[in-house]
Design a protein around this motif. Structure first.
Motif, PDB file in Angstrom:
ATOM      1  N   ARG A 100      43.283  36.364  28.693  1.00 17.35           N
ATOM      2  CA  ARG A 100      42.993  37.356  28.259  1.00 17.35           C
ATOM      3  C   ARG A 100      43.219  37.446  26.557  1.00 17.35           C
ATOM      4  N   ASP A 101      44.301  36.786  26.227  1.00 19.80           N
ATOM      5  CA  ASP A 101      44.946  36.586  24.505  1.00 19.80           C
ATOM      6  C   ASP A 101      43.865  35.602  23.846  1.00 19.80           C
ATOM      7  N   LEU A 102      43.419  34.433  24.866  1.00 19.03           N
ATOM      8  CA  LEU A 102      42.495  33.647  24.160  1.00 19.03           C
ATOM      9  C   LEU A 102      41.049  34.326  23.907  1.00 19.03           C
ATOM     10  N   PHE A 103      40.618  35.231  24.770  1.00 21.21           N
ATOM     11  CA  PHE A 103      39.536  36.054  24.540  1.00 21.21           C
ATOM     12  C   PHE A 103      39.793  37.219  23.632  1.00 21.21           C
ATOM     13  N   LEU A 104      40.844  37.386  23.060  1.00 22.25           N
ATOM     14  CA  LEU A 104      41.272  38.705  22.269  1.00 22.25           C
ATOM     15  C   LEU A 104      41.185  40.099  23.059  1.00 22.25           C
ATOM     16  N   ASN A 105      41.793  39.898  24.448  1.00 20.86           N
ATOM     17  CA  ASN A 105      41.814  41.156  25.168  1.00 20.86           C
ATOM     18  C   ASN A 105      40.332  41.847  25.237  1.00 20.86           C
ATOM     19  N   SER A 106      39.283  41.183  25.390  1.00 17.85           N
ATOM     20  CA  SER A 106      38.179  41.606  25.792  1.00 17.85           C
ATOM     21  C   SER A 106      37.901  42.473  26.733  1.00 17.85           C
ATOM     22  N   TYR A 107      37.072  43.738  26.671  1.00 17.54           N
ATOM     23  CA  TYR A 107      36.856  44.451  27.807  1.00 17.54           C
ATOM     24  C   TYR A 107      36.062  43.829  28.949  1.00 17.54           C
ATOM     25  N   ALA A 108      35.536  42.595  28.726  1.00 18.36           N
ATOM     26  CA  ALA A 108      34.821  42.084  29.627  1.00 18.36           C
ATOM     27  C   ALA A 108      35.354  40.998  30.531  1.00 18.36           C
ATOM     28  N   ASN A 123      40.967  50.175  34.276  1.00 17.55           N
ATOM     29  CA  ASN A 123      39.976  49.652  34.937  1.00 17.55           C
ATOM     30  C   ASN A 123      38.938  50.469  35.071  1.00 17.55           C
ATOM     31  N   GLY A 124      37.739  50.258  35.727  1.00 22.10           N
ATOM     32  CA  GLY A 124      36.531  51.227  36.092  1.00 22.10           C
ATOM     33  C   GLY A 124      35.347  50.439  36.418  1.00 22.10           C
ATOM     34  N   VAL A 125      35.037  49.344  35.955  1.00 23.74           N
ATOM     35  CA  VAL A 125      33.794  48.467  36.029  1.00 23.74           C
ATOM     36  C   VAL A 125      33.751  48.061  37.662  1.00 23.74           C
ATOM     37  N   SER A 126      32.926  48.387  38.267  1.00 23.02           N
ATOM     38  CA  SER A 126      32.867  47.721  39.883  1.00 23.02           C
ATOM     39  C   SER A 126      32.465  46.133  39.671  1.00 23.02           C
ATOM     40  N   LEU A 127      33.094  45.484  40.533  1.00 23.16           N
ATOM     41  CA  LEU A 127      32.692  44.026  40.702  1.00 23.16           C
ATOM     42  C   LEU A 127      32.067  43.861  42.133  1.00 23.16           C
ATOM     43  N   PRO A 128      31.158  42.822  42.117  1.00 21.01           N
ATOM     44  CA  PRO A 128      30.841  42.715  43.564  1.00 21.01           C
ATOM     45  C   PRO A 128      31.738  42.069  44.332  1.00 21.01           C
ATOM     46  N   SER A 129      31.358  42.171  45.664  1.00 19.29           N
ATOM     47  CA  SER A 129      32.345  41.969  46.794  1.00 19.29           C
ATOM     48  C   SER A 129      32.674  40.195  46.921  1.00 19.29           C
ATOM     49  N   PHE A 130      31.535  39.515  46.292  1.00 23.86           N
ATOM     50  CA  PHE A 130      31.822  37.905  46.635  1.00 23.86           C
ATOM     51  C   PHE A 130      33.074  37.633  45.531  1.00 23.86           C
ATOM     52  N   ILE A 131      33.821  38.157  44.658  1.00 26.62           N
ATOM     53  CA  ILE A 131      34.606  38.009  43.687  1.00 26.62           C
ATOM     54  C   ILE A 131      35.916  38.180  44.660  1.00 26.62           C
ATOM     55  N   PRO A 132      36.982  37.185  44.899  1.00 25.73           N
ATOM     56  CA  PRO A 132      37.827  37.230  45.600  1.00 25.73           C
ATOM     57  C   PRO A 132      38.942  38.577  44.889  1.00 25.73           C
ATOM     58  N   GLU A 133      39.811  39.156  45.515  1.00 30.91           N
ATOM     59  CA  GLU A 133      41.029  39.907  45.128  1.00 30.91           C
ATOM     60  C   GLU A 133      41.966  39.070  44.204  1.00 30.91           C
ATOM     61  N   GLY A 134      42.433  39.685  43.019  1.00 33.06           N
ATOM     62  CA  GLY A 134      43.345  38.839  42.088  1.00 33.06           C
ATOM     63  C   GLY A 134      43.041  37.806  41.440  1.00 33.06           C
ATOM     64  N   CYS A 135      41.553  37.410  41.326  1.00 38.16           N
ATOM     65  CA  CYS A 135      41.292  36.496  40.444  1.00 38.16           C
ATOM     66  C   CYS A 135      40.962  37.088  38.974  1.00 38.16           C
ATOM     67  N   ILE A 136      40.931  36.262  38.124  1.00 39.55           N
ATOM     68  CA  ILE A 136      40.653  36.326  36.740  1.00 39.55           C
ATOM     69  C   ILE A 136      38.977  36.644  36.615  1.00 39.55           C
ATOM     70  N   VAL A 137      38.273  37.379  36.030  1.00 35.44           N
ATOM     71  CA  VAL A 137      36.921  37.667  35.902  1.00 35.44           C
ATOM     72  C   VAL A 137      36.699  37.547  34.791  1.00 35.44           C
ATOM     73  N   SER A 138      35.425  37.064  34.322  1.00 36.88           N
ATOM     74  CA  SER A 138      34.769  37.700  33.080  1.00 36.88           C
ATOM     75  C   SER A 138      33.317  37.734  33.454  1.00 36.88           C
ATOM     76  N   MET A 139      32.845  39.040  33.093  1.00 36.16           N
ATOM     77  CA  MET A 139      31.722  39.561  33.284  1.00 36.16           C
ATOM     78  C   MET A 139      30.952  39.615  32.117  1.00 36.16           C
ATOM     79  N   ILE A 140      29.666  38.809  32.032  1.00 37.10           N
ATOM     80  CA  ILE A 140      28.882  38.702  30.757  1.00 37.10           C
ATOM     81  C   ILE A 140      27.372  39.140  31.146  1.00 37.10           C
ATOM     82  N   LYS A 141      26.839  40.337  30.497  1.00 31.38           N
ATOM     83  CA  LYS A 141      25.547  40.608  30.840  1.00 31.38           C
ATOM     84  C   LYS A 141      24.402  39.819  30.208  1.00 31.38           C
TER      85      LYS A 141
END
Length: 142
Positions: A100-108, A123-141
């Motif tokens: 998160r620090d590397l990406f300057l605490n990006s919302y994504a 929190n608030g953005v829903s993630l698909p069920s294929f992403i395991p619980e507890g993982c770091i996630v980057s979401m890009i549109k």
């Protein structure tokens, strides 16, 4: 005068101890994992921007433009789904913070908690069920 000399000596020792603890092997490991994740995430993003990426599915690591000799430190995964690119992997809390620090605490970028992207801002953005619980996630549109 001797009291001031003793005080400054104690402060100097404390400063050295504090500086040494901030450069611990665990901190170095977390920063290494963060950089490794960042390289992978950027390669996935660059592939998606410069190629006709599929509407769903994973992009093989062999198709990504990664630096020569790059090896994943963790099992990083990507997937295109419903107009979004997700990049994720398992990390500990120090590594997640370093990412998160590397990406300057990006919302994504955040942690998957109960199917939602949890970051510094909440929190608030829903993630698909294929992403395991507890993982770091980057979401890009895309």
């Amino acid at each position: 005068m001797k009291i001031l000399a003793a005080l400054f000596s104690i402060l100097g020792v404390m400063a050295l101890v504090m500086a040494e603890s901030s450069f611990s092997p665990r901190t170095y490991q977390a920063e290494t994992v963060a950089t490794n994740y960042g390289v992978y995430r950027d390669a996935v993003n660059n592939y998606a921007l410069s190629n006709s990426a599929p509407s769903s599915g994973e992009i093989s690591t062999s198709l990504l433009r990664l630096p020569s000799g790059w090896n994943p430190i963790r099992n990083w995964t990507n997937r295109f789904d419903n107009g979004h690119i997700y990049v994720w992997g398992s990390v500990n809390s120090m590594e997640a913070q370093a990412i998160r620090d590397l990406f300057l605490n990006s919302y994504a970028i955040g942690i998957n908690r109960n199917g939602k992207l949890f970051n510094k801002y909440g929190n608030g953005v829903s993630l698909p069920s294929f992403i395991p619980e507890g993982c770091i996630v980057s979401m890009i549109k895309k």
